[in-house]
Design a protein around this motif. Sequence first.
Motif, short mmCIF file in Angstrom:
data_model
loop_
_atom_site.label_atom_id
_atom_site.label_comp_id
_atom_site.label_asym_id
_atom_site.label_seq_id
_atom_site.Cartn_x
_atom_site.Cartn_y
_atom_site.Cartn_z
N ARG A 121 34.12 38.96 36.86
CA ARG A 121 35.57 38.11 36.89
C ARG A 121 35.90 38.00 35.27
NH1 ARG A 121 39.64 38.73 41.83
NH2 ARG A 121 37.72 38.53 42.54
N ASN B 277 40.07 43.23 32.04
CA ASN B 277 40.27 41.78 32.35
C ASN B 277 40.45 41.87 34.12
OD1 ASN B 277 43.16 43.00 32.13
ND2 ASN B 277 43.71 41.17 31.42
N VAL B 278 40.42 43.57 34.81
CA VAL B 278 40.63 44.24 36.38
C VAL B 278 39.50 44.88 36.23
CG1 VAL B 278 42.13 45.73 37.44
CG2 VAL B 278 43.21 44.63 35.63
N PRO B 279 38.36 43.31 36.71
CA PRO B 279 37.24 43.97 37.25
C PRO B 279 37.07 45.48 38.55
CG PRO B 279 37.52 42.09 37.69
CD PRO B 279 38.48 42.33 37.23
N ALA B 280 35.98 46.58 38.51
CA ALA B 280 36.05 47.49 39.77
C ALA B 280 36.04 46.10 41.09
CB ALA B 280 34.70 47.69 39.97
N LEU B 281 36.14 46.36 42.45
CA LEU B 281 35.91 45.43 43.53
C LEU B 281 34.73 46.04 44.85
CD1 LEU B 281 40.09 45.82 44.01
CD2 LEU B 281 38.58 43.60 43.60
#
Lengths: 336, 589
Positions: free
Chosen positions: A81, A104-108
């Motif tokens: 991330r 800047n918001v990666p998959a979880l």
Amino acid sequence: MAALRKFPTPTSRAAALAAALVAAPLSALGADEHAGHARHPAAPAEPMAHGAMDHGEMGHGDEASDDMEMQHGQGGHGGMRMDHGTHGGTGHAQRSSAVSRPPNVPALTDADRAAAFPVLSAHSPHGRSLNSFLLFDKLEYQDADDGSALVWDAKGWIGGNVDRLWVRSEGERTNGRTERAEFQALWGHAIGPWWDLVGGLRQDFKPGSPQTWGGFGIQGMPFYGLETEVTAYLGEGGQSSLRLEGDYSLLLTNRLILQPTTEINLYGRNDRERGVGSGLGDVEAGLRLRYEFTRQFAPYLGVTWNRLYGESGDLARAKGEDDEETRFVAGIRLWF
Amino acid sequence: MHCKTSRRTFVKGLAAGGLLAGFGLWRAPVWALGGPDRPALLSGSDFDLAIGETPVNLTGSPRIATTINGSLPGPTLRWREGDTVTLRVRNRLDEDTSIHWHGILLPANMDGVPGLSFDGIAPGGLYEYRFKVKQSGTYWYHGHSGFQEQTGVYGALIVDPREPEPFQYERDYVVMLSDWTDENPARVLKKLKKQSGYYNFHKRTVGDFIADVGEHGWAATVAERKAWAAMRMTPTDLADVSGYTYTYLLNGQAPAGNWTGLFRPGERVRLRFINASAMTYFDVRIPGLKMTVVAADGQYVEPVSVDEFRIAVAETYDVIVEPQDAEAYTLFAQSLDRSGYARGTLARREGLSAPVPAPDPRPRLSMADMGHGGMEHGAHGSTAPAAHEGMAGMDHGDMADMDHGAMNHGGAGGEMQVHPASETGSPLVDMQTMMPTAKLDDPGFGLRDNGRRVLTYADLRSAFADPDGRAPGRTLELHLTGHMEKFAWSFDGIPFADAEPLRLKYGERLRIVLVNDTMMTHPIHLHGMWSDLEDEQGNFLVRKHTLDMPPGSKRSYRVTANALGRWAYHCHLMFHMETGMFREVRVEE
């Protein structure tokens, strides 16, 4: 040593030798820098990704960055991330790809979720704490007309910020005999930033036979440095009383402090045994000059003036005592 | 290539330091003998740290510090961006401990906050931290358990970038500022709870009153005194804990210890200032040298040349200086309340020193400082408390949990401030600011018009554009609140013990607006995510991990909720955090 020398400086040959010695294990560490990932299946991709992506020039419009984040997310480290903070200026605003989340918001992954909410035992930092304060505002010798007197006036509290158990005690021993002594225990509840309501019990041990009162009042700070208390008491046998107290600290210097005090007692009915009459009973005013060697230890000198009024005065005169007296005092102000 | 060079030169620095110490060439003050080791420099990706007790003597009285690997500060850790670091932290204390990596982006269970990230490290226990380093720059690490960050559990953290830095320098020093007390910090807090002015020996006296009457006249002075008296505050209340008990340290050295960094004329020296204090703001300058600020809180900023800067607790600033002709220059860091200073020297060789300036005059807060309008002069102060009381009595309805998305967010100021309902009538709220402003271009009280070019937040511009780019989807307004006399601190009048977590949605971009309803400064730190400070117009200004909130200020910043989990959000003044100015921020899917 916090020197982070960027270039070699003229140090001894010994230093260079030592450097070489230390360098060996460190370079080993360097070679092993990705060893930490070895147990993760996705790890081998990582150095590759580094090579391919060249962070400095990375364009965020490249969909590959998302793929990479997902890949590494499975690696169990919260993944790659990467915060692209230092690679800015690439115009995210225009980038409206099919992906709903920005780079800047990666998959979880499940690993991310597990890391985010670890199972904890009950533990609350920065919780409530119990505090306390015990002040001997007066603990003094008084030079009285009929001998010497030991006088105390103490108060304190234990509790939190809003609810506190308050204690108050004052009394006087003259020539080794207790003239008056009382103790109060009051529950205090803050009703605003500056005012507490208090209610509880007061026990008098002297004068006369012991007497128990219920007390209710208000205490607080009408302005900076002025402490006030107003308390009404209902005692045994239908007696009632009202007490007003106040004190202020006047800073001559930050350690030499002049403290005017006053206490006024009013009574509901006559009580010959204890020498009080209805109406305004007595007024005491004091002026004490203390020196705070420490905040908690301050010897003082001062003067008090005490006057009995109305019936109380009459009773005193009838017994051949003065209804007014001025005393010099010397004592110590302490708190814990 | 770059990294390799940097790694090797670091090793050199470490070895040289160790040898100097070994040969006794390092000039250690006599009273420091038997004290803790100088902090080592540990670099790489695998670290063993042990938190234990170490005898120290920083004031002439022997004490026991809590230390990391036996040194105070703890070892300087040097990581490399992109590496996965492993840190095994052992607890050799007889109480729980923890380490928080301040400003580092990492999974929540690596953040080191007992009760949120993990259970803490029990006595005799071990916790293995392991995460990928996704950033570079100057940071620090510290304990998050009890009062250990006051008693020595802190150290510098340097992350070398993968890419060349946008500036050059020949030398590199950490300058870590901190405060030390011989008292047990738990006792310090107990004292503040009993008497909040315990450590302030500069309250106004009768003599000051007479002097003010002489200067401003009777009416103005009385009016000004009345205004402060009605607020139950003193304008001399600049720091809760002062030099009365604190000794201010620079790289673990008391002023007499004179920590010294060497230079050769013409060299560019990078100084990595870190404020690792528990309670102390510092105003830093190096007489004779301009400082070019190149990074703030680890992140590059557009270079700006200044004479002086104020560093809030937990902030870091990287500056570059170019010492020229003088043999020595003094690193001078006076505490905000001017009750003492930390000091060191940049010198051509060991054993030199330069004159140490006298501390500046002690500032006094004005009503304007507290956001009570433009009442700069005592004569006008009398109107403040009346209006103030009026504010306190106003019914603000159900403002508390409102989404202020539509509100004027920039903190443009000049308007009457609305306050959360939870503050109204609260026994724990002793003040509400009336007309707060962003104060971004204000050097702060005690630094205005001092003839020096002082850094302000308005000077700080990240060397990159807004890294997220989205407009905030909503605004969350929080007020910093407290009660000076009770020494109780909170957000919106609600101390941590009574507060619900602030809930963020994973991936959202939101704006946080802070309003300071107290007379103290507060360094506000959000764990796990960046705080992107905005200017008054809502434009991205600078990326930080800790934001200074002076009294009377209203500042806004953007947060991307890209870190799932439970995070600490708090004032970094240790005793404010401990007494309730703390919230959990919970980022959920």
